[in-house]
Enzyme design. Structure first.
Site, short mmCIF file in Angstrom:
data_model
loop_
_atom_site.label_atom_id
_atom_site.label_comp_id
_atom_site.label_asym_id
_atom_site.label_seq_id
_atom_site.Cartn_x
_atom_site.Cartn_y
_atom_site.Cartn_z
CB CYS A 106 -2.92 -16.61 -6.38
SG CYS A 106 -1.12 -16.64 -6.28
CG HIS B 227 -4.58 -18.21 -2.79
ND1 HIS B 227 -3.83 -19.23 -3.30
CD2 HIS B 227 -3.78 -17.10 -2.76
CE1 HIS B 227 -2.62 -18.77 -3.56
NE2 HIS B 227 -2.57 -17.48 -3.24
CG ASN C 77 0.93 -18.75 -2.89
OD1 ASN C 77 0.30 -19.32 -3.77
ND2 ASN C 77 0.89 -17.44 -2.72
O1 UT7 Z 1 -0.82 -14.98 -3.58
C1 UT7 Z 1 -0.36 -13.80 -2.93
C2 UT7 Z 1 1.07 -14.03 -2.59
N1 UT7 Z 1 1.68 -13.20 -1.62
C3 UT7 Z 1 1.35 -13.08 -0.31
O2 UT7 Z 1 0.35 -13.52 0.17
C4 UT7 Z 1 2.34 -12.34 0.54
C5 UT7 Z 1 1.74 -11.75 1.79
N2 UT7 Z 1 2.80 -11.25 2.66
C6 UT7 Z 1 3.41 -12.03 3.57
O3 UT7 Z 1 3.07 -13.20 3.71
C7 UT7 Z 1 4.48 -11.40 4.44
O4 UT7 Z 1 4.65 -10.05 4.09
C8 UT7 Z 1 5.86 -12.12 4.32
C9 UT7 Z 1 5.78 -13.46 5.04
C10 UT7 Z 1 6.25 -12.33 2.87
C11 UT7 Z 1 6.95 -11.30 5.03
O5 UT7 Z 1 6.59 -11.05 6.37
P1 UT7 Z 1 6.72 -9.57 6.97
O6 UT7 Z 1 6.33 -9.65 8.38
O7 UT7 Z 1 5.94 -8.65 6.08
O8 UT7 Z 1 8.28 -9.32 6.88
P2 UT7 Z 1 9.08 -8.14 6.19
O9 UT7 Z 1 9.24 -8.37 4.74
O10 UT7 Z 1 8.57 -6.80 6.63
O11 UT7 Z 1 10.48 -8.32 6.89
C12 UT7 Z 1 10.66 -8.12 8.31
C13 UT7 Z 1 12.09 -8.45 8.64
C14 UT7 Z 1 13.09 -7.72 7.77
O12 UT7 Z 1 14.22 -7.40 8.55
P3 UT7 Z 1 14.44 -5.90 9.11
O13 UT7 Z 1 14.47 -5.04 7.89
O14 UT7 Z 1 13.24 -5.64 9.97
O15 UT7 Z 1 15.73 -6.01 9.83
C15 UT7 Z 1 13.49 -8.75 6.73
O16 UT7 Z 1 14.77 -8.55 6.22
O17 UT7 Z 1 12.35 -9.84 8.47
C16 UT7 Z 1 13.44 -10.02 7.56
N3 UT7 Z 1 13.17 -11.20 6.74
C17 UT7 Z 1 13.52 -12.44 7.12
N4 UT7 Z 1 14.15 -12.91 8.20
C18 UT7 Z 1 14.32 -14.23 8.28
C19 UT7 Z 1 12.53 -11.26 5.54
N5 UT7 Z 1 12.45 -12.54 5.13
C20 UT7 Z 1 13.06 -13.28 6.08
C21 UT7 Z 1 13.29 -14.66 6.23
N6 UT7 Z 1 13.92 -15.10 7.33
N7 UT7 Z 1 12.88 -15.56 5.31
#
Ligand code: UT7
Length: 333
Positions: free
Chosen positions: A114, A255, A285
């Site tokens: 990116c 970005h 993204n």
């Molecule tokens: O160019 C660089 C590219 N990458 C980035 O910029 C990524 C940066 N990171 C992020 O944007 C965030 O970490 C995400 C949006 C990807 C994820 O958000 P988060 O708050 O870090 O969520 P998480 O992965 O810690 O998941 C929290 C909960 C989990 O459930 P439990 O384990 O707490 O029960 C996941 O299973 O949310 C659940 N979860 C979802 N629920 C509904 C994960 N993805 C989803 C989803 N819908 N799509």
């Protein structure tokens, strides 16, 4: 160093729109969950035989058109793709032929995910600054949707497809459009975002324990923490290096990875919303293409007035990151 002029910028996104509601057909999620955590409502994806090559071609044609240069004026092509449709011939070589840029003109891809556009701009600046090449086409194009694991709701919500292109040339009026630029990398945390190519050893020898899937594997939480702890201060340093004060710069064009990450940079710079260009809501993204898409669309929608300055910043797999303070001349898009 010879000064560099940003002569033209263009972008292209595919027509097909996938909304957050559409994603509920693939796995358990909701528009509310995705939008509140990322700022994304929908993204564009290629379909059928369409690829990043088509998007890159269209973006490049628009950038050339705006720049006033013809394909035969280009003397180097640099493409930045996280995962091009083909490893080789490279995106740059393919686009050279498709655009009618003379053969023998060097054409190569660089991989900085990116951050690719900022890396390409730095490389182009070196070439132009040293007098090696005069007019360079930079293309940032990705079809992330083809390398996304659509069973992984933690990553597939984020990515979209798109392309951006820039024509940069030796400045004819002595004014340098790059006021400052910095690129960086930290391979020791590279495992945060990986795409491991499918491969196998020679059938006559022992096989590797793991075979790549070719899909994006991301630890979103770690990437988030990395981005908010590294990028805002880095952007501020880049502004200091330009000799300008942050309040003197007209726009932040970051970005587009996550609206909350964009806001962390905005808060550091104490910028009001009108100075910050965000279109992640509609495109997700799009990797290295996200900065030129946001820039040109910002101009089209009247959010950006040309004859101004902007700070660009990118970050992503590698891990890589970079920032640049640039002049946006009238007529570039
Ligand atoms: O160019 C660089 C590219 N990458 C980035 O910029 C990524 C940066 N990171 C992020 O944007 C965030 O970490 C995400 C949006 C990807 C994820 O958000 P988060 O708050 O870090 O969520 P998480 O992965 O810690 O998941 C929290 C909960 C989990 O459930 P439990 O384990 O707490 O029960 C996941 O299973 O949310 C659940 N979860 C979802 N629920 C509904 C994960 N993805 C989803 C989803 N819908 N799509």
């Amino acid at each position: 160093m010879k000064p560099l002029k940003i002569a033209g910028i263009g972008y292209c996104v595919p027509e097909t729109v996938i909304t957050n509601d559409d994603l509920t057909k693939l796995y358990e999620t909701s528009d509310e969950w995705i939008f509140s955590r990322t700022g994304i409502k929908e993204r564009r994806v290629v379909s059928g035989n369409e690829t990043a090559i088509d998007l890159g071609y269209d973006a490049a044609k628009k950038a050339l058109d705006k720049s006033g240069f013809k394909p035969e004026d280009i003397d180097c092509i640099i493409s930045a793709a996280s995962a091009p449709p083909q490893l080789y011939p490279t995106l740059s070589c393919t686009l050279q032929a498709k655009l009618g840029i003379p053969n023998q003109v060097p054409a190569f891809d660089l991989t900085a995910a990116c951050t690719g556009l900022i890396y390409a701009l730095q490389v182009a600046r070196g070439f132009i600054g040293a007098g090696i090449y005069k007019t360079i086409l930079i293309v940032a194009a990705d079809n992330n949707s083809k390398i996304t694991n659509w069973e992984d709701r933690g990553t597939s919500i984020l990515f979209g497809d798109g392309a951006g292109a820039m024509v940069v040339t030796e400045s004819d009026d002595g004014i340098d459009d790059i006021l400052s630029i910095n690129i960086s990398a930290d391979g020791s945390i590279g495992q945060m975002i990986q795409t491991n190519m499918p491969s196998q050893c020679c059938p006559l020898v022992e096989q590797a324990d793991e075979v790549g899937t070719g899909k994006i594997i991301m630890n979103g939480k770690d990437v988030y923490k990395f981005a908010v702890s590294t990028v805002p201060a880095y952007v501020e340093e880049c502004i200091q290096k330009s000799g300008m004060k942050s309040e003197e710069i007209d726009y932040l064009i970051p970005h587009q990875a996550n609206q909350r990450i964009i806001e962390s940079i905005q808060n550091r710079l104490k910028y009001t919303d009108d100075k910050v260009i965000s279109n992640i809501k509609y495109y997700g993204n799009t990797s290295a293409a996200s900065i030129p898409i946001a820039l040109v669309e910002g101009v089209e929608q009247g959010k950006i007035k040309l004859g101004s300055t902007a700070v660009l910043c990118g970050f992503g797999a590698g891990m890589t990151w970079g920032a640049a303070v640039v002049r946006l001349r009238k007529g570039i898009c």
